[in-house]
Design an enzyme around this catalytic site. Structure first.
Site, PDB file in Angstrom:
ATOM      1  N   PRO A 229     -24.076 -24.823 -11.850  1.00 46.10           N
ATOM      2  CA  PRO A 229     -25.018 -24.948 -10.737  1.00 46.10           C
ATOM      3  C   PRO A 229     -26.430 -25.269 -11.219  1.00 46.10           C
ATOM      4  O   PRO A 229     -26.736 -25.107 -12.402  1.00 46.10           O
ATOM      5  CB  PRO A 229     -24.959 -23.579 -10.059  1.00 46.10           C
ATOM      6  CG  PRO A 229     -24.339 -22.661 -11.043  1.00 46.10           C
ATOM      7  CD  PRO A 229     -23.533 -23.482 -11.976  1.00 46.10           C
ATOM      8  N   GLY A 231     -30.248 -25.159 -12.240  1.00 47.71           N
ATOM      9  CA  GLY A 231     -31.135 -24.116 -12.751  1.00 47.71           C
ATOM     10  C   GLY A 231     -30.523 -23.214 -13.798  1.00 47.71           C
ATOM     11  O   GLY A 231     -31.125 -22.234 -14.213  1.00 47.71           O
ATOM     12  N   THR A 235     -29.906 -28.611 -19.291  1.00 47.86           N
ATOM     13  CA  THR A 235     -30.800 -29.452 -20.085  1.00 47.86           C
ATOM     14  C   THR A 235     -31.306 -28.698 -21.306  1.00 47.86           C
ATOM     15  O   THR A 235     -31.336 -29.231 -22.416  1.00 47.86           O
ATOM     16  CB  THR A 235     -31.986 -29.913 -19.222  1.00 47.86           C
ATOM     17  OG1 THR A 235     -31.479 -30.515 -18.036  1.00 47.86           O
ATOM     18  CG2 THR A 235     -32.854 -30.895 -19.965  1.00 47.86           C
ATOM     19  N   HIS A 448     -34.775  -2.106  13.788  1.00 51.71           N
ATOM     20  CA  HIS A 448     -33.791  -3.083  13.320  1.00 51.71           C
ATOM     21  C   HIS A 448     -33.486  -2.857  11.833  1.00 51.71           C
ATOM     22  O   HIS A 448     -32.323  -2.754  11.436  1.00 51.71           O
ATOM     23  CB  HIS A 448     -34.324  -4.501  13.559  1.00 51.71           C
ATOM     24  CG  HIS A 448     -33.438  -5.594  13.044  1.00 51.71           C
ATOM     25  ND1 HIS A 448     -32.676  -6.396  13.860  1.00 51.71           N
ATOM     26  CD2 HIS A 448     -33.199  -6.041  11.778  1.00 51.71           C
ATOM     27  CE1 HIS A 448     -32.001  -7.266  13.141  1.00 51.71           C
ATOM     28  NE2 HIS A 448     -32.304  -7.077  11.864  1.00 51.71           N
ATOM     29  N   GLU A 449     -34.539  -2.750  11.047  1.00 50.77           N
ATOM     30  CA  GLU A 449     -34.327  -2.605   9.599  1.00 50.77           C
ATOM     31  C   GLU A 449     -33.695  -1.256   9.261  1.00 50.77           C
ATOM     32  O   GLU A 449     -32.781  -1.180   8.443  1.00 50.77           O
ATOM     33  CB  GLU A 449     -35.652  -2.770   8.832  1.00 50.77           C
ATOM     34  CG  GLU A 449     -36.315  -4.131   8.993  1.00 50.77           C
ATOM     35  CD  GLU A 449     -35.384  -5.306   8.774  1.00 50.77           C
ATOM     36  OE1 GLU A 449     -34.382  -5.170   8.050  1.00 50.77           O
ATOM     37  OE2 GLU A 449     -35.646  -6.378   9.349  1.00 50.77           O
ATOM     38  N   HIS A 452     -30.025  -1.320   9.824  1.00 51.96           N
ATOM     39  CA  HIS A 452     -29.257  -1.833   8.681  1.00 51.96           C
ATOM     40  C   HIS A 452     -29.087  -0.734   7.632  1.00 51.96           C
ATOM     41  O   HIS A 452     -27.986  -0.491   7.147  1.00 51.96           O
ATOM     42  CB  HIS A 452     -30.012  -2.979   7.993  1.00 51.96           C
ATOM     43  CG  HIS A 452     -29.991  -4.284   8.725  1.00 51.96           C
ATOM     44  ND1 HIS A 452     -28.838  -4.907   9.099  1.00 51.96           N
ATOM     45  CD2 HIS A 452     -31.004  -5.101   9.112  1.00 51.96           C
ATOM     46  CE1 HIS A 452     -29.141  -6.065   9.706  1.00 51.96           C
ATOM     47  NE2 HIS A 452     -30.460  -6.203   9.728  1.00 51.96           N
TER      48      HIS A 452
HETATM   49  C1  NHX Z   1     -38.817 -16.216  14.632  1.00 53.64           C
HETATM   50  N1  NHX Z   1     -38.528 -14.559  12.942  1.00 53.64           N
HETATM   51  O1  NHX Z   1     -38.231 -17.007  13.924  1.00 53.64           O
HETATM   52  C2  NHX Z   1     -39.323 -14.930  14.068  1.00 53.64           C
HETATM   53  C3  NHX Z   1     -40.733 -15.074  13.615  1.00 53.64           C
HETATM   54  C4  NHX Z   1     -35.145  -9.129  13.749  1.00 53.64           C
HETATM   55  C5  NHX Z   1     -36.971  -7.763  12.877  1.00 53.64           C
HETATM   56  N2  NHX Z   1     -39.046 -16.450  15.907  1.00 53.64           N
HETATM   57  O2  NHX Z   1     -32.504  -9.598  10.051  1.00 53.64           O
HETATM   58  O3  NHX Z   1     -37.128 -11.586  10.482  1.00 53.64           O
HETATM   59  O4  NHX Z   1     -36.735 -13.956  14.121  1.00 53.64           O
HETATM   60  O5  NHX Z   1     -32.900  -7.454   8.731  1.00 53.64           O
HETATM   61  C6  NHX Z   1     -34.790 -14.592   5.059  1.00 53.64           C
HETATM   62  C7  NHX Z   1     -34.026 -13.597   5.677  1.00 53.64           C
HETATM   63  C8  NHX Z   1     -36.363 -16.056   9.331  1.00 53.64           C
HETATM   64  C9  NHX Z   1     -35.541 -15.461   5.820  1.00 53.64           C
HETATM   65  C10 NHX Z   1     -34.031 -13.497   7.064  1.00 53.64           C
HETATM   66  C11 NHX Z   1     -36.347 -16.183   7.961  1.00 53.64           C
HETATM   67  C12 NHX Z   1     -34.796 -14.272   9.210  1.00 53.64           C
HETATM   68  C13 NHX Z   1     -34.605 -10.508   9.650  1.00 53.64           C
HETATM   69  C14 NHX Z   1     -35.632 -15.009  11.456  1.00 53.64           C
HETATM   70  C15 NHX Z   1     -35.788  -9.211  11.364  1.00 53.64           C
HETATM   71  N3  NHX Z   1     -33.801  -8.442   8.824  1.00 53.64           N
HETATM   72  N4  NHX Z   1     -35.751 -12.691  11.829  1.00 53.64           N
HETATM   73  C16 NHX Z   1     -33.547  -9.483   9.529  1.00 53.64           C
HETATM   74  C17 NHX Z   1     -36.098 -11.647  11.118  1.00 53.64           C
HETATM   75  C18 NHX Z   1     -37.256 -14.107  13.080  1.00 53.64           C
HETATM   76  C19 NHX Z   1     -35.581 -15.122   9.962  1.00 53.64           C
HETATM   77  C20 NHX Z   1     -35.547 -15.344   7.194  1.00 53.64           C
HETATM   78  C21 NHX Z   1     -34.790 -14.377   7.818  1.00 53.64           C
HETATM   79  C22 NHX Z   1     -36.253  -9.080  12.758  1.00 53.64           C
HETATM   80  C23 NHX Z   1     -35.112 -10.516  11.066  1.00 53.64           C
HETATM   81  C24 NHX Z   1     -36.535 -13.870  11.781  1.00 53.64           C
HETATM   82 ZN    ZN Z   2     -31.521  -7.860  10.310  1.00 56.29          ZN
END
Ligand code: NHX
Ligand code: ZN
Length: 642
Positions: A229, A231, A235, A448-449, A452
């Site tokens: 993969p 990275g 090289t 939410h967190e 999890h």
């Molecule tokens: C949006 N963000 O997009 C808003 C700003 C539900 C508390 N309208 O599940 O952050 O909804 O447990 C890596 C990982 C974007 C990058 C997760 C980029 C998720 C994340 C969408 C928490 N944590 N949702 C979660 C969340 C969102 C998103 C990510 C990502 C929330 C949830 C983002």
């Molecule tokens: Zn989540």
């Protein structure tokens, strides 16, 4: 890179052409007005005709649509300037001091007859002698000028690579060459790839001492294909082979063969191998060989690419067994390579360069960490534990981000915390401190967190919680819960896979349970849960009704996990129903766990809102503490006080 790369210097004539071109553009060579500047008087056509009819015109010359003429009377009398340096233009009359008139020629077909009748000496100046030079400069120089500019810019854009160029590039392969003994990279710089090193060690020892192999009649592998993969250091590994053997390293990237100019690919291959034979013993490294080595298909296809590939194949065949040229090539799409490339006598050795395991990650981190200043205790094993799936390049980036972070904070050394923060940056982007989130939304995010985390902690088979944070990130994540295994895992049993899905649904379950509404935020969780559930059913034989039947195949294992469906429409519909049912079951289980731990959920969410980030340890401490019920204690305390 501390290695000196040989880049041919820009040829001197390029500058000469550019200079001449600028001169031609500025001074407009060859324009008559420049040749006679100041010496002739411009008149209108009627003035000229009047003079002609009056028989006063002595001599006429036509040049580039302008008539230059002198008058009888003035021919001897009026002094004018001496003719200047002019390219191929014969001065009018032999006398040195003649007033010259200039008039723009008109469409006057009878002019010649009338001039002749009037006894005027007339001619059209076609130039003599130096005319060739004039044409050369007038036409050739501007063309060369544009060509030079063109090639200059393409070179700057790196399109032709070093030593390329439209003109200078013919007869060169574009390979970047590092001379023997100047490659400083060795196997010590490559961490966590012991098996790959072992495979390549043989090539190193052959390059050191070929007669040992030729004596016994052994033929060395002509080429080795580094597969893995992005990275993972393919090289770097190739470079290290050259460094270990102390031989020149010629490197070129597959796409460079086939870009920009049609028909150049095959000749570049020829040139590359010619150069390699001259420099032997040496290593030729072709990066991203899939760009040229893709399967030749029956239908037309890319002719240019196929010719390049054919040339490559025949060049590899052309080597005598022990010419001392070893070809290493790298790809992350081995399945797409033409079979002819892989048969013995060509790339007959495959060297997998896989993602590092936990120990490998630690070793890689150590190498990069040795190059930076650190302060306090550094636990690289802990960093390795929380970066499963990271490549060598990712880890190098983590260390560098940490160093940048330390500098930003005005410190002179990197701490363990910098490293940990830098892992978060790699996973979810930088912190977005400026983002203002309402109290209500903060609560939703925190629940939410913690949802999890609690679901993970209360299940058998789920990885321990490492960190919970509700600081928004530049990736768009509003918060995340990180889990990390103590020891590396290579297998996942059905229970663990299901526990993962349950944990992923825990966030949404907490939202529904505590706010009686759901948000869009769980989209990422839902995607992940669905893909695990689907994989359990279609790839891992973990479904009761389907058993050990595969309905999906991974397309290219090294580049994302794209899959191709391979089942009937009815089966596809049944799979969908099973996926839905599995996730539904997980969601119900998550809700049950959260209902049973509702008070802990509230308590930890409150702590998380206050602190924004809590570690897995802090989380477990609160979870395992005897039930603290502040709602009941407060009145009690108030009583005590009162
Ligand atoms: C949006 N963000 O997009 C808003 C700003 C539900 C508390 N309208 O599940 O952050 O909804 O447990 C890596 C990982 C974007 C990058 C997760 C980029 C998720 C994340 C969408 C928490 N944590 N949702 C979660 C969340 C969102 C998103 C990510 C990502 C929330 C949830 C983002
Ligand atoms: Zn989540």
């Amino acid at each position: 890179m501390d290695e000196k790369q040989q880049r041919p210097r820009r040829p001197w004539w390029l500058w000469l052409i550019v200079g001449l071109g600028v001169a031609v553009m500025l001074f407009g060579l060859g324009a008559p007005s420049a040749l006679f500047s100041g010496s002739e008087e411009e008149v209108t056509y009627d003035v000229f005709l009047d003079a002609l009819e009056a028989g006063k015109v002595k001599e006429v010359q036509l040049k580039s649509g302008t008539l230059y003429y002198t008058l009888q009377a003035e021919a001897e009398a009026k002094p004018t300037q001496a003719p200047q340096l002019n390219f191929g233009f014969r001065p009018l009359t032999s006398s040195k001091k003649t007033k010259v008139y200039a008039v723009t020629a008109m469409n006057d077909p009878n002019l010649v007859d009338r001039l002749h009748a009037a006894g005027v000496t007339f001619s059209e100046n076609a130039g003599t002698g130096n005319m060739l030079l004039l044409v050369l400069i007038q036409y050739l120089v501007p063309i060369l000028f544009y060509v030079a500019i063109f090639s200059f810019f393409f070179r700057r854009m790196g399109k032709l690579g070093a030593g390329g160029g439209l003109m200078g590039g013919l007869g060169k392969s574009n390979a970047r060459t590092v001379e023997g003994g100047e490659v400083k990279t060795t196997f010590a710089d490559v961490a966590g790839q012991d098996e790959a090193k072992e495979s390549l060690q043989e090539i190193v020892s052959y390059l050191h001492n070929p007669q040992e192999y030729t004596e016994i009649g052994a033929r060395m592998p002509r080429g080795a294909l580094l597969i893995g993969p992005p990275g993972t250091g393919k090289t770097l590994m190739a470079r290290a082979v050259a460094g270990e053997a102390g031989v020149p390293f010629l490197s070129i990237s597959g796409p460079e063969f086939v870009e920009l100019f049609v028909g150049m690919g095959a000749s570049k291959v020829r040139d590359l191998f010619k150069e390699a034979r001259e420099k032997a013993p040496c290593i030729v490294f072709i990066d991203e060989i899939d760009a040229v080595g893709k399967k030749r298909d029956g239908f037309g296809g890319n002719d240019e690419r196929e010719q390049t590939l054919n040339q490559l194949l025949s060049e590899m065949d052309g080597f005598e067994g022990n010419s001392g040229v070893v070809i290493l090539a790298a790809t992350n799409r081995p399945e797409s390579l033409d079979k002819a490339l892989l048969r013995p006598g060509r790339f007959d050795r495959r060297v997998p360069v896989e993602l590092p395991d936990q120990g490998g990650r630690e070793a890689i981190l150590r190498i990069h960490c040795d190059r930076i200043k650190t302060a306090g205790p550094i636990d690289l094993a802990a960093i390795a534990r929380i970066t499963p799936g990271a490549s060598g390049a990712d880890l190098a980036n983590v260390i560098n981000e940490a160093a940048l972070c330390a500098v930003r904070a005005g410190r002179h050394a990197v701490t363990q915390k910098d490293l940990e923060d830098s892992v978060d940056v790699a996973l979810a982007g930088k912190q977005r401190k400026s983002m203002v989130i309402s109290q209500h939304e903060k609560e939703i995010i925190a629940y939410h967190e913690v949802g999890h985390a609690l679901v993970a902690a209360r299940q058998k088979g789920a990885s321990p919680v490492h960190k919970i944070t509700i600081i928004p990130r530049t990736s768009g994540a509003l918060g995340f819960t990180m889990q990390a295994d103590e020891d590396e895992r290579f297998l996942m049993d059905k229970q663990e896979a299901f526990a993962k899905i349950v944990t992923l649904t825990g966030g949404r379950a907490a939202e529904e349970l505590c706010f009686d509404s759901v948000t869009t935020g769980a989209s990422n969780d839902i995607e992940q849960a669905t893909s695990i559930a689907r994989a359990m059913i279609t790839r891992y034989g973990m479904s009761e009704s389907f058993g050990m039947t595969a309905f999906e195949q991974v397309v290219n294992p090294y580049l994302g996990n794209d899959t191709a469906m391979n089942c009937s429409q009815e089966t596809a519909a049944r799979i969908d129903r099973e996926v839905i049912a599995l996730i539904e079951k997980a969601y119900e289980q998550a809700k049950t766990i959260l209902k049973d731990n509702r008070s802990k959920l509230d308590e930890i969410a409150r702590v998380l809102i206050a602190r924004e980030t809590i570690t897995g340890q802090e989380f477990m401490d609160i979870l395992n503490a005897p039930v603290a019920l502040p709602a009941k204690q407060e009145p009690g305390e108030a009583e005590n006080e009162g």
